[in-house]
Design a protein around this motif. Structure first.
Motif, PDB file in Angstrom:
ATOM      1  N   LEU A  56       0.823  -1.213   0.000  1.00 53.20           N
ATOM      2  CA  LEU A  56       0.000   0.000   0.000  1.00 53.20           C
ATOM      3  C   LEU A  56       0.857   1.262   0.000  1.00 53.20           C
ATOM      4  CD1 LEU A  56      -2.831  -1.017   2.502  1.00 53.20           C
ATOM      5  CD2 LEU A  56      -3.027  -0.718   0.012  1.00 53.20           C
ATOM      6  N   GLU A  57       1.962   1.218   0.718  1.00 51.85           N
ATOM      7  CA  GLU A  57       2.858   2.381   0.756  1.00 51.85           C
ATOM      8  C   GLU A  57       3.489   2.617  -0.609  1.00 51.85           C
ATOM      9  OE1 GLU A  57       6.300   4.724   0.902  1.00 51.85           O
ATOM     10  OE2 GLU A  57       6.525   2.550   0.784  1.00 51.85           O
ATOM     11  N   ALA A  58       3.884   1.556  -1.300  1.00 52.44           N
ATOM     12  CA  ALA A  58       4.458   1.697  -2.650  1.00 52.44           C
ATOM     13  C   ALA A  58       3.409   2.270  -3.603  1.00 52.44           C
ATOM     14  CB  ALA A  58       4.970   0.347  -3.144  1.00 52.44           C
ATOM     15  N   ARG A  59       2.173   1.809  -3.476  1.00 48.43           N
ATOM     16  CA  ARG A  59       1.088   2.332  -4.308  1.00 48.43           C
ATOM     17  C   ARG A  59       0.854   3.809  -3.996  1.00 48.43           C
ATOM     18  NH1 ARG A  59      -4.487   2.629  -3.052  1.00 48.43           N
ATOM     19  NH2 ARG A  59      -5.775   2.805  -4.900  1.00 48.43           N
ATOM     20  N   SER A  60       0.862   4.127  -2.704  1.00 47.31           N
ATOM     21  CA  SER A  60       0.645   5.514  -2.288  1.00 47.31           C
ATOM     22  C   SER A  60       1.777   6.416  -2.769  1.00 47.31           C
ATOM     23  CB  SER A  60       0.528   5.579  -0.769  1.00 47.31           C
ATOM     24  OG  SER A  60       0.344   6.897  -0.349  1.00 47.31           O
ATOM     25  N   LYS A  61       2.986   5.886  -2.782  1.00 45.70           N
ATOM     26  CA  LYS A  61       4.143   6.664  -3.262  1.00 45.70           C
ATOM     27  C   LYS A  61       3.927   7.085  -4.718  1.00 45.70           C
ATOM     28  CE  LYS A  61       9.153   6.193  -3.614  1.00 45.70           C
ATOM     29  NZ  LYS A  61      10.285   5.280  -3.371  1.00 45.70           N
TER      30      LYS A  61
ATOM     31  N   SER B 224      -2.442  13.638  -1.398  1.00 45.80           N
ATOM     32  CA  SER B 224      -1.425  14.390  -0.654  1.00 45.80           C
ATOM     33  C   SER B 224      -0.444  13.412  -0.008  1.00 45.80           C
ATOM     34  CB  SER B 224      -2.093  15.255   0.417  1.00 45.80           C
ATOM     35  OG  SER B 224      -2.610  14.442   1.440  1.00 45.80           O
ATOM     36  N   PRO B 225       0.717  13.895   0.373  1.00 44.20           N
ATOM     37  CA  PRO B 225       1.717  13.028   1.005  1.00 44.20           C
ATOM     38  C   PRO B 225       1.270  12.453   2.348  1.00 44.20           C
ATOM     39  CG  PRO B 225       2.731  15.073   0.253  1.00 44.20           C
ATOM     40  CD  PRO B 225       1.264  15.214   0.077  1.00 44.20           C
ATOM     41  N   ASP B 226       0.192  12.983   2.927  1.00 44.85           N
ATOM     42  CA  ASP B 226      -0.292  12.474   4.216  1.00 44.85           C
ATOM     43  C   ASP B 226      -0.650  10.987   4.149  1.00 44.85           C
ATOM     44  OD1 ASP B 226       0.046  14.980   5.274  1.00 44.85           O
ATOM     45  OD2 ASP B 226      -2.075  15.556   5.065  1.00 44.85           O
ATOM     46  N   GLU B 227      -1.180  10.547   3.011  1.00 43.65           N
ATOM     47  CA  GLU B 227      -1.535   9.129   2.848  1.00 43.65           C
ATOM     48  C   GLU B 227      -0.283   8.257   2.936  1.00 43.65           C
ATOM     49  OE1 GLU B 227      -2.535   6.822  -1.021  1.00 43.65           O
ATOM     50  OE2 GLU B 227      -4.467   7.529  -0.231  1.00 43.65           O
ATOM     51  N   GLN B 228       0.758   8.664   2.250  1.00 43.29           N
ATOM     52  CA  GLN B 228       2.004   7.891   2.256  1.00 43.29           C
ATOM     53  C   GLN B 228       2.635   7.911   3.648  1.00 43.29           C
ATOM     54  OE1 GLN B 228       5.009   9.203  -0.487  1.00 43.29           O
ATOM     55  NE2 GLN B 228       6.319   7.443  -0.092  1.00 43.29           N
ATOM     56  N   ILE B 229       2.588   9.054   4.317  1.00 45.01           N
ATOM     57  CA  ILE B 229       3.163   9.165   5.664  1.00 45.01           C
ATOM     58  C   ILE B 229       2.426   8.238   6.637  1.00 45.01           C
ATOM     59  CG2 ILE B 229       3.469  10.734   7.631  1.00 45.01           C
ATOM     60  CD1 ILE B 229       4.011  12.954   5.513  1.00 45.01           C
ATOM     61  N   ALA B 230       1.098   8.202   6.538  1.00 40.37           N
ATOM     62  CA  ALA B 230       0.305   7.322   7.415  1.00 40.37           C
ATOM     63  C   ALA B 230       0.672   5.861   7.194  1.00 40.37           C
ATOM     64  CB  ALA B 230      -1.182   7.551   7.173  1.00 40.37           C
ATOM     65  N   LEU B 231       0.876   5.492   5.933  1.00 34.55           N
ATOM     66  CA  LEU B 231       1.242   4.101   5.649  1.00 34.55           C
ATOM     67  C   LEU B 231       2.677   3.792   6.092  1.00 34.55           C
ATOM     68  CD1 LEU B 231      -0.568   3.733   2.240  1.00 34.55           C
ATOM     69  CD2 LEU B 231      -1.065   2.465   4.339  1.00 34.55           C
ATOM     70  N   LEU B 232       3.568   4.768   5.977  1.00 33.97           N
ATOM     71  CA  LEU B 232       4.932   4.573   6.478  1.00 33.97           C
ATOM     72  C   LEU B 232       4.933   4.381   7.997  1.00 33.97           C
ATOM     73  CD1 LEU B 232       7.000   7.112   4.350  1.00 33.97           C
ATOM     74  CD2 LEU B 232       7.249   4.627   4.391  1.00 33.97           C
ATOM     75  N   GLU B 233       4.048   5.091   8.698  1.00 36.29           N
ATOM     76  CA  GLU B 233       3.926   4.899  10.146  1.00 36.29           C
ATOM     77  C   GLU B 233       3.441   3.490  10.473  1.00 36.29           C
ATOM     78  OE1 GLU B 233       1.350   8.057  11.423  1.00 36.29           O
ATOM     79  OE2 GLU B 233       2.967   9.527  11.475  1.00 36.29           O
ATOM     80  N   LYS B 234       2.507   2.988   9.673  1.00 40.96           N
ATOM     81  CA  LYS B 234       2.025   1.616   9.888  1.00 40.96           C
ATOM     82  C   LYS B 234       3.133   0.598   9.636  1.00 40.96           C
ATOM     83  CE  LYS B 234      -2.880   2.303   9.117  1.00 40.96           C
ATOM     84  NZ  LYS B 234      -4.068   1.850   8.396  1.00 40.96           N
ATOM     85  N   VAL B 235       3.951   0.852   8.617  1.00 35.49           N
ATOM     86  CA  VAL B 235       5.083  -0.036   8.338  1.00 35.49           C
ATOM     87  C   VAL B 235       6.047  -0.039   9.523  1.00 35.49           C
ATOM     88  CG1 VAL B 235       7.141  -0.355   6.885  1.00 35.49           C
ATOM     89  CG2 VAL B 235       4.928   0.086   5.824  1.00 35.49           C
ATOM     90  N   ALA B 236       6.340   1.146  10.054  1.00 29.63           N
ATOM     91  CA  ALA B 236       7.269   1.247  11.184  1.00 29.63           C
ATOM     92  C   ALA B 236       6.706   0.560  12.428  1.00 29.63           C
ATOM     93  CB  ALA B 236       7.579   2.712  11.476  1.00 29.63           C
ATOM     94  N   THR B 237       5.419   0.742  12.706  1.00 34.17           N
ATOM     95  CA  THR B 237       4.782   0.099  13.860  1.00 34.17           C
ATOM     96  C   THR B 237       4.796  -1.417  13.716  1.00 34.17           C
ATOM     97  OG1 THR B 237       3.343   2.010  14.182  1.00 34.17           O
ATOM     98  CG2 THR B 237       2.657  -0.048  15.199  1.00 34.17           C
TER      99      THR B 237
END
Length: 188
Positions: free
Chosen positions: A120-125, A134-147
């Motif tokens: 999902l993050e790659a798709r959002s990128k 907006s970049p907020d979608e990608q940032i939210a998914l990056l946070e999920k990846v980190a968690t």
């Protein structure tokens, strides 16, 4: 084929907790075949003949040496204590296996989520690059990846601690065999 739908997630083989419990309990150091504890105490004393009121004619009366052996009697109380200790050890083994299985389940779940969130993050990128979102979608998914990576690391730590606790109970000559078996079970 709508008559035989496939599951969305491929299930991994179930870990045989009973087999791990049995192999760990068999590897525990065996009790002595005799079942006896004997302790010896030795002592020696010297008596000064001047403090003794009796008249001693032999010098050997001044010296005393003794050896005392003690052996506990095995009663129902002693047998009950042994059984309670064995029960406590088995319960601790069970709790450790529970932590191991829970860690493996958490790891498997985190790995599935990680794959999903990374896709999902790659798709959002790409969507951000094209200006669709907006970049907020990608940032939210990056946070999920980190968690999820943190959950994965915690699960790995639980698995390692449990595995080491289980093989730590074993005799040195069978420790590697038990470790290999546990690793084979959890790597499936």
């Amino acid at each position: 084929d709508w008559n035989h739908p496939k599951k969305a997630i491929n299930e991994l083989p179930k870990i045989n907790g009973d087999a791990i419990f049995n192999i760990v309990n068999r590897c525990y150091p065996l009790k002595s075949g005799f079942g006896l504890d004997i302790s010896l105490k030795a002592g020696a004393t010297y008596k000064d003949s001047s403090s003794n009121n009796q008249i001693n004619t032999l010098d050997s009366n001044k010296y005393y040496a003794g050896i005392v052996a003690s052996m506990p009697l095995y009663s129902d109380v002693e047998i009950d204590k042994d059984r309670k200790l064995e029960y406590q050890r088995r319960m601790q083994t069970t709790e450790t296996i529970k932590a191991l299985l829970s860690g493996v389940a958490t790891k498997r779940r985190a790995e599935r989520l990680m794959g999903l969130y990374e896709a999902l993050e790659a798709r959002s990128k790409e969507r951000v690059k094209q200006g669709v979102v907006s970049p907020d979608e990608q940032i939210a998914l990056l946070e999920k990846v980190a968690t999820t990576q943190g959950e994965l690391d915690q699960a790995n730590a639980t698995i390692e601690a449990s595995r080491l606790a289980l093989i730590g109970q074993c005799r040195p000559e069978v420790m590697d065999e038990v470790n290999y078996y546990i690793l084979k079970e959890i790597k499936q």
